[in-house]
Motif scaffolding. Sequence first.
Motif, mmCIF file in Angstrom:
data_model
loop_
_atom_site.group_PDB
_atom_site.id
_atom_site.type_symbol
_atom_site.label_atom_id
_atom_site.label_comp_id
_atom_site.label_asym_id
_atom_site.label_seq_id
_atom_site.Cartn_x
_atom_site.Cartn_y
_atom_site.Cartn_z
ATOM 1 N N ASP A 33 0.839 -1.204 0.000
ATOM 2 C CA ASP A 33 0.000 0.000 0.000
ATOM 3 C C ASP A 33 0.869 1.248 0.000
ATOM 4 O O ASP A 33 0.678 2.154 -0.814
ATOM 5 C CB ASP A 33 -0.892 0.045 1.249
ATOM 6 C CG ASP A 33 -2.245 -0.615 1.076
ATOM 7 O OD1 ASP A 33 -2.698 -0.807 -0.074
ATOM 8 O OD2 ASP A 33 -2.863 -0.922 2.118
ATOM 9 N N GLU A 56 -5.007 -4.549 -2.214
ATOM 10 C CA GLU A 56 -6.436 -4.717 -1.911
ATOM 11 C C GLU A 56 -6.823 -6.196 -1.963
ATOM 12 O O GLU A 56 -7.561 -6.688 -1.113
ATOM 13 C CB GLU A 56 -7.256 -3.922 -2.918
ATOM 14 C CG GLU A 56 -8.747 -4.033 -2.753
ATOM 15 C CD GLU A 56 -9.462 -3.292 -3.857
ATOM 16 O OE1 GLU A 56 -10.175 -3.947 -4.637
ATOM 17 O OE2 GLU A 56 -9.283 -2.064 -3.959
ATOM 18 N N SER A 57 -6.299 -6.889 -2.958
ATOM 19 C CA SER A 57 -6.583 -8.318 -3.092
ATOM 20 C C SER A 57 -6.049 -9.105 -1.894
ATOM 21 O O SER A 57 -6.721 -9.997 -1.370
ATOM 22 C CB SER A 57 -5.967 -8.841 -4.392
ATOM 23 O OG SER A 57 -6.188 -10.220 -4.522
ATOM 24 N N TRP A 59 -5.487 -7.912 1.150
ATOM 25 C CA TRP A 59 -6.322 -7.585 2.303
ATOM 26 C C TRP A 59 -7.592 -8.436 2.284
ATOM 27 O O TRP A 59 -8.006 -8.977 3.313
ATOM 28 C CB TRP A 59 -6.702 -6.102 2.324
ATOM 29 C CG TRP A 59 -5.576 -5.180 2.664
ATOM 30 C CD1 TRP A 59 -5.056 -4.195 1.875
ATOM 31 C CD2 TRP A 59 -4.832 -5.119 3.887
ATOM 32 N NE1 TRP A 59 -4.031 -3.540 2.532
ATOM 33 C CE2 TRP A 59 -3.878 -4.090 3.767
ATOM 34 C CE3 TRP A 59 -4.878 -5.844 5.080
ATOM 35 C CZ2 TRP A 59 -2.992 -3.764 4.790
ATOM 36 C CZ3 TRP A 59 -3.992 -5.515 6.098
ATOM 37 C CH2 TRP A 59 -3.065 -4.491 5.943
ATOM 38 N N ASP A 65 -9.019 -5.636 7.201
ATOM 39 C CA ASP A 65 -9.111 -4.304 6.611
ATOM 40 C C ASP A 65 -7.727 -3.684 6.494
ATOM 41 O O ASP A 65 -6.823 -4.008 7.262
ATOM 42 C CB ASP A 65 -9.982 -3.394 7.485
ATOM 43 C CG ASP A 65 -11.444 -3.805 7.464
ATOM 44 O OD1 ASP A 65 -11.895 -4.380 6.458
ATOM 45 O OD2 ASP A 65 -12.128 -3.548 8.463
ATOM 46 N N ARG A 66 -7.623 -2.781 5.539
ATOM 47 C CA ARG A 66 -6.389 -2.008 5.372
ATOM 48 C C ARG A 66 -6.088 -1.299 6.685
ATOM 49 O O ARG A 66 -6.981 -0.858 7.384
ATOM 50 C CB ARG A 66 -6.617 -1.000 4.247
ATOM 51 C CG ARG A 66 -5.461 -0.117 3.931
ATOM 52 C CD ARG A 66 -5.764 0.755 2.712
ATOM 53 N NE ARG A 66 -5.352 0.035 1.513
ATOM 54 C CZ ARG A 66 -6.127 -0.175 0.465
ATOM 55 N NH1 ARG A 66 -7.357 0.260 0.437
ATOM 56 N NH2 ARG A 66 -5.658 -0.847 -0.576
ATOM 57 N N THR A 71 -4.985 4.078 5.219
ATOM 58 C CA THR A 71 -6.274 4.244 4.558
ATOM 59 C C THR A 71 -6.438 5.629 3.948
ATOM 60 O O THR A 71 -6.841 5.751 2.786
ATOM 61 C CB THR A 71 -7.430 3.954 5.536
ATOM 62 O OG1 THR A 71 -7.321 2.588 5.952
ATOM 63 C CG2 THR A 71 -8.780 4.173 4.896
ATOM 64 N N GLU A 75 -6.714 6.276 -0.031
ATOM 65 C CA GLU A 75 -7.957 6.834 -0.575
ATOM 66 C C GLU A 75 -7.695 8.123 -1.350
ATOM 67 O O GLU A 75 -8.292 8.355 -2.397
ATOM 68 C CB GLU A 75 -8.971 7.059 0.541
ATOM 69 C CG GLU A 75 -9.549 5.753 1.050
ATOM 70 C CD GLU A 75 -10.502 5.917 2.233
ATOM 71 O OE1 GLU A 75 -10.705 7.066 2.703
ATOM 72 O OE2 GLU A 75 -11.033 4.895 2.681
ATOM 73 N N ARG A 98 -5.155 -6.702 -8.833
ATOM 74 C CA ARG A 98 -5.920 -7.700 -8.077
ATOM 75 C C ARG A 98 -5.659 -9.119 -8.586
ATOM 76 O O ARG A 98 -5.776 -10.079 -7.836
ATOM 77 C CB ARG A 98 -7.417 -7.404 -8.184
ATOM 78 C CG ARG A 98 -7.854 -6.202 -7.408
ATOM 79 C CD ARG A 98 -9.369 -6.006 -7.538
ATOM 80 N NE ARG A 98 -9.748 -4.684 -7.108
ATOM 81 C CZ ARG A 98 -10.321 -3.769 -7.895
ATOM 82 N NH1 ARG A 98 -10.610 -4.042 -9.153
ATOM 83 N NH2 ARG A 98 -10.615 -2.589 -7.404
#
Length: 112
Positions: A33, A56-57, A59, A65-66, A71, A75, A98
Amino acid sequence: SVGRIDDADDHNTRSLEDMAVLGSQEGTASTVDLGGVIQFHRGEIERALVLLGGAESVWGMIGTDRWPEATYAVEAVLTAAREKLGDSEFERLLAEGRALSLEALTELAFSP
């Protein structure tokens, strides 16, 4: 500044190495991330999105959760990248990330 981004990248790479050695999927996802955020700030938007899609995949795979610390930065990058690239390219690059295996994602994160 570029120096600060380079320092963050160096620290993050060392952290990713540690997470890979420990076999920590959660730690790997977190460092990937941050790597995506760093790449975005270097202007490597496409690479950033692939990394963030891959994280994301991971997680989702581990059912966690991230991490909250990342986060907000993630975002912000996702919002800015969508605005720059448009929905189609944005979604394509996230999907590409992903689809990566954890090993392939780690290799991409380590590559210069």
